[in-house]
Design a protein around this motif. Structure first.
Motif, short mmCIF file in Angstrom:
data_model
loop_
_atom_site.label_atom_id
_atom_site.label_comp_id
_atom_site.label_asym_id
_atom_site.label_seq_id
_atom_site.Cartn_x
_atom_site.Cartn_y
_atom_site.Cartn_z
N GLN A 1 0.84 -1.21 0.00
CA GLN A 1 0.00 0.00 0.00
C GLN A 1 0.87 1.25 0.00
OE1 GLN A 1 -0.65 2.45 2.47
NE2 GLN A 1 0.86 1.60 3.90
N GLU A 2 2.04 1.19 0.63
CA GLU A 2 2.95 2.34 0.57
C GLU A 2 3.45 2.57 -0.85
OE1 GLU A 2 6.10 2.03 3.50
OE2 GLU A 2 4.92 3.36 4.78
N GLN A 3 3.54 1.50 -1.62
CA GLN A 3 3.96 1.59 -3.02
C GLN A 3 2.79 1.94 -3.94
OE1 GLN A 3 5.50 -2.41 -3.20
NE2 GLN A 3 7.61 -1.76 -2.84
N HIS A 4 1.63 2.19 -3.37
CA HIS A 4 0.41 2.54 -4.11
C HIS A 4 -0.09 1.36 -4.96
CE1 HIS A 4 1.80 7.02 -3.85
NE2 HIS A 4 1.57 6.48 -2.67
N ARG A 5 0.25 0.16 -4.56
CA ARG A 5 -0.21 -1.05 -5.24
C ARG A 5 -1.39 -1.60 -4.41
NH1 ARG A 5 5.63 -3.84 -6.21
NH2 ARG A 5 4.36 -5.65 -6.84
N TYR A 6 -2.51 -0.89 -4.47
CA TYR A 6 -3.58 -1.10 -3.50
C TYR A 6 -4.31 -2.43 -3.69
CZ TYR A 6 -2.64 3.80 -2.65
OH TYR A 6 -2.01 4.99 -2.37
N HIS B 1 -5.49 1.21 5.09
CA HIS B 1 -4.94 2.18 4.14
C HIS B 1 -5.44 1.93 2.73
CE1 HIS B 1 -2.10 4.74 6.33
NE2 HIS B 1 -1.93 3.72 7.14
N ALA B 2 -5.57 0.67 2.34
CA ALA B 2 -6.06 0.36 0.99
C ALA B 2 -7.48 0.86 0.80
CB ALA B 2 -5.97 -1.15 0.73
N TYR C 1 -8.88 3.38 2.40
CA TYR C 1 -8.88 4.84 2.40
C TYR C 1 -8.34 5.40 1.08
CZ TYR C 1 -7.86 9.66 3.71
OH TYR C 1 -7.81 11.04 3.74
N GLU C 2 -7.22 4.89 0.63
CA GLU C 2 -6.57 5.46 -0.54
C GLU C 2 -7.33 5.20 -1.83
OE1 GLU C 2 -4.37 7.57 -0.32
OE2 GLU C 2 -3.41 7.27 1.62
N THR C 3 -8.23 4.23 -1.83
CA THR C 3 -9.05 3.97 -3.02
C THR C 3 -10.43 4.61 -2.90
OG1 THR C 3 -9.74 1.83 -2.11
CG2 THR C 3 -7.83 1.84 -3.61
N GLY C 4 -10.65 5.35 -1.82
CA GLY C 4 -11.93 6.04 -1.65
C GLY C 4 -13.07 5.15 -1.24
N ASP C 5 -12.77 3.95 -0.76
CA ASP C 5 -13.83 3.03 -0.32
C ASP C 5 -14.14 3.33 1.15
OD1 ASP C 5 -15.63 0.96 -0.06
OD2 ASP C 5 -14.08 -0.58 0.18
N HIS C 6 -14.71 4.49 1.39
CA HIS C 6 -14.89 4.95 2.77
C HIS C 6 -16.00 4.19 3.49
CE1 HIS C 6 -12.00 7.99 1.91
NE2 HIS C 6 -12.75 8.53 0.95
N ASP D 1 1.00 8.49 3.75
CA ASP D 1 0.40 9.55 2.95
C ASP D 1 -0.84 10.11 3.65
OD1 ASP D 1 2.27 9.20 0.93
OD2 ASP D 1 0.99 7.87 -0.25
N ALA D 2 -1.63 9.22 4.24
CA ALA D 2 -2.86 9.65 4.91
C ALA D 2 -2.57 10.57 6.09
CB ALA D 2 -3.66 8.43 5.38
N GLN D 3 -1.48 10.33 6.77
CA GLN D 3 -1.11 11.18 7.91
C GLN D 3 -0.53 12.51 7.46
OE1 GLN D 3 1.27 8.02 9.68
NE2 GLN D 3 0.03 8.12 11.54
N ARG D 4 0.32 12.46 6.44
CA ARG D 4 0.95 13.71 5.98
C ARG D 4 -0.03 14.61 5.24
NH1 ARG D 4 4.89 9.83 4.75
NH2 ARG D 4 4.25 9.85 2.55
N GLU D 5 -1.20 14.09 4.86
CA GLU D 5 -2.22 14.90 4.20
C GLU D 5 -2.66 16.09 5.05
OE1 GLU D 5 -4.91 12.24 1.13
OE2 GLU D 5 -5.52 12.50 3.22
#
Length: 429
Positions: A164-169, A195-196, A198-203, A377-381
């Motif tokens: 997930q850090e590599q954006h390979r969600y 994280h996966a 969150y980063e894909t918008g599956d809230h 990424d989610a924290q640094r946002e």
């Protein structure tokens, strides 16, 4: 017949001490509480057990366990003389890492990749700070070690976190689900899945799964406040501020916690909540400041803690504290403190002073360097969101909309849509 750990390594100790030690390490790998007491129990059975001394030193250093670190380091070195080559290398790796030199730990993992406690130490996650601020360094360590584990829930979950850090969600989600199927309490796998989502918008999906996991297998997780933060971030993204309030009041009110969790989780959430369009009666951050203490805010140990300290100082209107953080960071031995933390504190100081346009520009200049602060990424946002607020307060609505469009292209979020709508409406008034 020698006793062994979960991954087959010989332990130079008694069976009862080995059982307690393995239980303690297992709690670390699952992100569960009780690791230090279990390892201390191992020492009660065998005071000459070098790895147990080293593990307590590591937990004191990394997780703020109530440990006499110097004494544990001394005894680990003393008793390692009677241990195996792998155990001697393990002790050397831990004692060097505690002293600030992680190179022996990295070399140790090249020879013994299935030394799981040290692999966990090498990677920055909820549990440990890692051995490098460069994410690619940690990724390489995990990638090299992964084949040696075969089908292993913990290593699979750690690899999911890397993916997930590599954006390979998609891969991160697949790996995390595989790990959780093998061990439903696997904290690293749950973190990767969070994280996966969150980063894909599956809230909605992520929130439902997280609440279910927290109520079940994740109920006793040692990183609970961070998982609750993930749930609240989904609620914030959905624009459900009533749910965020309930989450804060029932699960995220600040309490003393090792590793400045109140600062990192509760503090950042309250600031992001306060920036949200339509937010009202957001609870004060004063309890966070009280729990964390001034030293953590103005003399943070790591750049990651410093990021959150700067945010909380801004949110509490503490311009003097921001200035002290800036000055101390500018004189720090660590280059990330000097080159990222100090200008970040200065930028937030501009915002505190009402110079929002200058603050927005200063924050924009830091965008390519923020990864050096650590975290996700989610924290640094939180920095990006503060920059959006600065642009809006400066009347630079087109730039704010462009930044929000970029976020929405990255992943959908009702909060960002509303934020963009507010910016568009303000621009025509």
């Amino acid at each position: 017949m020698p006793v062994r750990d979960t991954h087959g390594h010989v332990l130079t100790t008694s069976p009862r001490a080995a059982d307690a030690y393995v239980r303690g390490v297992g709690r670390v790998l699952r992100l569960q509480p009780g690791a230090a007491p279990a390892v201390a129990e191992a020492l009660a059975h065998d005071p000459t057990f070098a790895l147990a001394h080293a593990a307590l030193a590591l937990l004191g250093h990394e997780q703020c366990a109530n440990v006499d670190i110097a004494a544990r380091v001394r005894d680990a070195r003393l008793h390692a003389a009677r241990a195996t080559e792998r155990e001697r290398s393990h002790v050397h790796a831990v004692t060097s890492h505690v002293a600030g030199d992680s190179a022996p730990l990295v070399r140790h993992l090249e020879q013994w990749p299935t030394d799981a406690l040290l692999l966990a130490t090498a990677v920055p996650t909820i549990a440990f700070a890692g051995v490098s601020e460069v994410p690619q360094d940690a990724w390489r360590i995990v990638e090299r070690a992964a084949p040696a584990y075969g089908v292993d829930w913990w290593a699979t979950g750690l690899l999911a976190f890397v993916r997930q850090e590599q954006h390979r969600y998609d891969e991160a989600m697949d790996l995390s689900c595989r790990a959780l199927a093998l061990e439903p309490s696997a904290g690293h796998a749950a973190h990767a899945r969070a994280h996966a989502h969150y980063e894909t918008g599956d809230h909605a999906g992520g929130l439902g799964w997280m609440d279910q996991w927290l109520a079940g297998e994740g109920r006793g997780n040692d990183g609970r406040s961070h998982f609750v933060w993930h749930a609240a971030l989904h609620e914030l993204s959905l624009g459900d501020l009533d749910a965020v309030r309930t989450r804060y009041l029932t699960q995220l009110q600040p309490a003393p916690a090792p590793g400045c969790r109140a600062l990192v989780d509760t503090g950042s959430l309250l600031h992001r909540w306060a920036l949200t369009p339509g937010a009202a009666d957001v609870p004060t951050l004063d309890p966070v400041v009280e729990v964390v203490g001034r030293p953590a805010l103005e003399e943070p140990a790591t750049p990651f803690v410093a990021l959150h300290a700067a945010v909380v100082l801004l949110a509490t209107g503490d311009g003097d504290g921001l200035r002290r953080l800036e000055v101390r960071s500018s004189r720090h031995d660590h280059p990330t403190h000097r080159e990222v933390v100090a200008p970040l504190a200065a930028a937030l100081g501009l915002m505190h002073a009402g110079r929002c346009s200058a603050a927005a520009d200063a924050l924009a200049a830091l965008e390519s360097s923020l990864w050096r602060l650590g975290g996700s990424d989610a924290q640094r946002e939180v920095v990006e969101e503060t920059r959006i607020a600065a642009l809006l307060r400066a009347g630079r609505y087109d730039e704010a909309r462009a930044l929000l469009d970029r976020r929405l292209d990255r992943r959908p979020a009702e909060r960002d849509r509303r934020w963009r709508g507010a910016a568009a409406q303000a621009s025509v008034i």
